[in-house]
Design a protein around this motif. Structure first.
Motif, PDB file in Angstrom:
ATOM      1  N   HIS A 159       0.832  -1.209   0.000  1.00  0.00           N
ATOM      2  CA  HIS A 159       0.000   0.000   0.000  1.00  0.00           C
ATOM      3  C   HIS A 159       0.865   1.258   0.000  1.00  0.00           C
ATOM      4  O   HIS A 159       0.570   2.221  -0.717  1.00  0.00           O
ATOM      5  N   LYS A 217       1.936   7.101  -6.694  1.00  0.00           N
ATOM      6  CA  LYS A 217       0.944   8.123  -7.042  1.00  0.00           C
ATOM      7  C   LYS A 217       1.456   9.512  -6.703  1.00  0.00           C
ATOM      8  O   LYS A 217       1.268  10.459  -7.469  1.00  0.00           O
ATOM      9  N   ARG A 218       2.119   9.653  -5.547  1.00  0.00           N
ATOM     10  CA  ARG A 218       2.665  10.963  -5.177  1.00  0.00           C
ATOM     11  C   ARG A 218       3.752  11.396  -6.146  1.00  0.00           C
ATOM     12  O   ARG A 218       3.825  12.558  -6.526  1.00  0.00           O
ATOM     13  N   SER A 239       1.040   4.210  -2.918  1.00  0.00           N
ATOM     14  CA  SER A 239       0.795   5.628  -2.624  1.00  0.00           C
ATOM     15  C   SER A 239       2.013   6.482  -2.955  1.00  0.00           C
ATOM     16  O   SER A 239       1.870   7.621  -3.401  1.00  0.00           O
TER      17      SER A 239
END
Length: 140
Positions: A81, A88-89, A85
């Motif tokens: 996870h 994506k950042r 993330s």
């Protein structure tokens, strides 16, 4: 009119900002995008779980190993996870990104999550196997 323009992601969306102090603050704080402290802590905990059975000399204890594998599965799901993330950042905040490296990191994160899910159920599979084996042996 502004020499330095940077992209800023705010709750309202993507916008361009001209503030040099904001640019300096964002470039200083980019180190948390590449390796956040939570990912480092979960990696240390994962290494601890690998070392744990050897430290207590419980390598021969199958139930202890299965409990450790189950904990490691949960940590792998957490790492999966976190890496999704982070990808994506990276895609949103960094100016130059390579689309293939982002896709590769997302594929690796999904594989890590799958391995975590498999390890998470190891304790339950072992428990079911031993109970069914005991039940069948008591019937004979």
């Amino acid at each position: 009119s502004c020499r330095v323009k940077i992209r800023v992601v705010s709750p309202r969306g993507l916008r361009t900002c001209c503030s040099a102090s904001l640019r300096a603050r964002l470039t200083r704080n980019r180190s948390h995008l590449l390796c956040p402290p939570l990912a480092a802590c979960s990696t240390v905990l994962l290494l601890w779980c690998v070392w744990h059975p050897f430290m207590y000399k419980q390598v021969q204890n199958v139930e202890f190993i299965m409990e450790t594998l189950s904990i490691m599965g949960g940590l792998l799901i957490l790492l999966s996870h976190l890496s999704i993330s982070m990808a994506k950042r990276r895609r949103l905040l960094l100016d130059s990104f390579d689309a293939t490296s982002v896709q590769r990191s997302e594929v690796r994160a999904k594989q890590l999550g799958l391995a975590g899910r498999v390890l998470l159920v190891a304790l339950f599979l072992h428990s079911g196997w031993t109970r069914s084996h005991r039940f069948l042996n008591s019937r004979v």
